[in-house]
Motif scaffolding. Structure first.
Motif, mmCIF file in Angstrom:
data_model
loop_
_atom_site.group_PDB
_atom_site.id
_atom_site.type_symbol
_atom_site.label_atom_id
_atom_site.label_comp_id
_atom_site.label_asym_id
_atom_site.label_seq_id
_atom_site.Cartn_x
_atom_site.Cartn_y
_atom_site.Cartn_z
ATOM 1 N N ALA A 1 0.980 -1.289 0.005
ATOM 2 C CA ALA A 1 -0.092 0.085 0.058
ATOM 3 C C ALA A 1 0.890 1.249 0.076
ATOM 4 O O ALA A 1 0.172 2.346 -0.265
ATOM 5 C CB ALA A 1 -0.914 0.065 1.190
ATOM 6 N N PRO B 1 0.911 3.034 -3.844
ATOM 7 C CA PRO B 1 -0.239 3.967 -4.402
ATOM 8 C C PRO B 1 -0.132 5.432 -3.585
ATOM 9 O O PRO B 1 -0.483 6.506 -3.845
ATOM 10 C CB PRO B 1 -1.354 3.239 -4.117
ATOM 11 C CG PRO B 1 -1.124 2.079 -3.275
ATOM 12 C CD PRO B 1 0.065 1.737 -3.523
ATOM 13 N N TYR C 1 -9.446 0.181 -4.467
ATOM 14 C CA TYR C 1 -8.997 -1.262 -4.540
ATOM 15 C C TYR C 1 -9.639 -2.228 -3.164
ATOM 16 O O TYR C 1 -9.474 -1.496 -2.400
ATOM 17 C CB TYR C 1 -7.775 -1.693 -4.846
ATOM 18 C CG TYR C 1 -6.879 -1.014 -3.894
ATOM 19 C CD1 TYR C 1 -6.499 -1.755 -2.834
ATOM 20 C CD2 TYR C 1 -6.245 0.021 -3.939
ATOM 21 C CE1 TYR C 1 -5.426 -1.204 -1.782
ATOM 22 C CE2 TYR C 1 -5.215 0.732 -3.091
ATOM 23 C CZ TYR C 1 -4.978 0.012 -1.895
ATOM 24 O OH TYR C 1 -4.048 0.662 -1.004
ATOM 25 N N ILE D 1 -4.673 -5.538 -2.914
ATOM 26 C CA ILE D 1 -3.353 -5.242 -3.355
ATOM 27 C C ILE D 1 -2.330 -6.138 -3.048
ATOM 28 O O ILE D 1 -2.293 -6.952 -1.775
ATOM 29 C CB ILE D 1 -3.045 -3.767 -2.599
ATOM 30 C CG1 ILE D 1 -1.930 -3.408 -3.291
ATOM 31 C CG2 ILE D 1 -2.944 -3.826 -1.058
ATOM 32 C CD1 ILE D 1 -1.572 -1.776 -2.770
ATOM 33 N N LEU E 1 -2.678 -3.619 -8.046
ATOM 34 C CA LEU E 1 -3.905 -2.991 -7.439
ATOM 35 C C LEU E 1 -5.269 -3.674 -7.930
ATOM 36 O O LEU E 1 -5.383 -3.793 -9.278
ATOM 37 C CB LEU E 1 -4.188 -1.632 -7.501
ATOM 38 C CG LEU E 1 -3.399 -0.590 -6.457
ATOM 39 C CD1 LEU E 1 -1.793 -0.802 -6.678
ATOM 40 C CD2 LEU E 1 -3.705 0.890 -6.493
#
Length: 293
Positions: free
Chosen positions: A18, A21, A35, A38, A61
């Motif tokens: 994470a 992103p 999403y 992930i 994702l």
């Protein structure tokens, strides 16, 4: 062999996908798709030559079978002209394999390298230009929110070195300590050592004060172990300081003048065995120099 400066930042993305992103949005302003899932994709891109192209890490994702976005993360420590040819290969190969949008996020340690990485890459086909998204780690955003640090500890760990000497030093280092609190022991020690190696003496001292402060009740094994090590070190340093003062007192009682250099050598020593040896010699030495012989 890959260096710690290369491997540890990439390990943060591998431990917490994470992070990709989150930082992509920070540097590009583009909000990644929502999403529910992930994870990681293969970081190897092989053609039929056969030549193997390997990225540092890949984050996927969305549905692993039909992703919404793939993020290739590279940690580039210095300019490398070869990357202008292989980065487009990474994106086009992964796009063909996953049949989804693909983007490139590059981490850099300094302004020179980040400027080089941001330069557009002309592929030769009209309109097909790759412009990597680049994060200069020396300008990484400060994480001072403790809740955010605990929710995404890897972000706090990655951003701490750049902000530990800034105006929010104590808040940044407190968030870092909280991030370690929710990180397992082995990774916590690795990340602590990595960040501490990049801190100034003032920042390291501030971090030690935070970790040792009575107002925090650290729960993790790493934090408790760190506190115990700090307390043991403090006891040894305190005993060494007392013994060093005893050496100086003895020399003074015997009428031997101690110059500034010798005084600093004695008070600056933390080796108890050595200080005890000096104390024994100080009882019979005719000069201060004989104490050190």
């Amino acid at each position: 062999m890959p260096s710690v400066n290369h491997e540890v930042p990439i390990a943060l993305f591998q431990d917490q996908p994470a992070l990709a992103p989150e930082l992509l949005q920070a540097v590009s302003g583009i909000k990644p798709p929502e999403y529910e899932h992930i994870g990681h994709g293969s970081d190897t891109f092989t053609d039929n030559d056969p030549t193997e192209y390997r990225a540092d890490t890949v984050v996927i994702l969305g549905d692993p079978k039909r992703p919404d976005l793939a993020i290739i993360v590279e940690n580039q420590l210095r300019p490398d002209p070869r990357k202008r040819f292989v980065w487009p290969v990474y994106l086009s190969t992964l796009r063909a394999r996953r049949e989804c949008p693909v983007t490139l996020l590059v981490l850099c340690p300094d302004k020179t390298t980040s400027t080089w990485c941001r330069a557009p890459i002309e592929t030769g086909h009209e309109g097909w230009v790759l412009r990597p998204w680049v994060l200069n780690l020396a300008e990484a955003p400060a994480v001072i929110d403790v809740d955010k640090a605990r929710a995404l500890p890897e972000l706090a760990i990655l951003c701490t070195p750049a902000n530990a000497d800034g105006p929010h030093r104590k808040a940044v280092l407190t968030a870092f300590a909280e991030a370690l609190e929710v990180t397992d022991h082995d990774r916590g020690r690795k990340y602590h050592d990595y960040v501490q190696s990049k801190l100034s003496e003032a920042a390291r001292h501030c971090l030690e004060e935070i970790m040792q402060a009575d107002v925090y009740e650290w729960q993790s094994d790493f934090a408790r172990e760190h506190i115990a090590e700090g307390e043991a070190k403090g006891r040894v340093e305190g005993e060494a300081k007392g013994k060093a003062e005893a050496v100086l007192d003895l020399l003074e009682l015997r009428g031997l003048a101690v110059d500034d250099e010798s005084r600093q050598r004695i008070t600056g020593c933390t080796d108890l065995k050595q200080i005890k040896a000096w104390f024994s010699r100080a009882a019979f030495a005719r000069t201060v120099d004989e104490v050190f012989d």
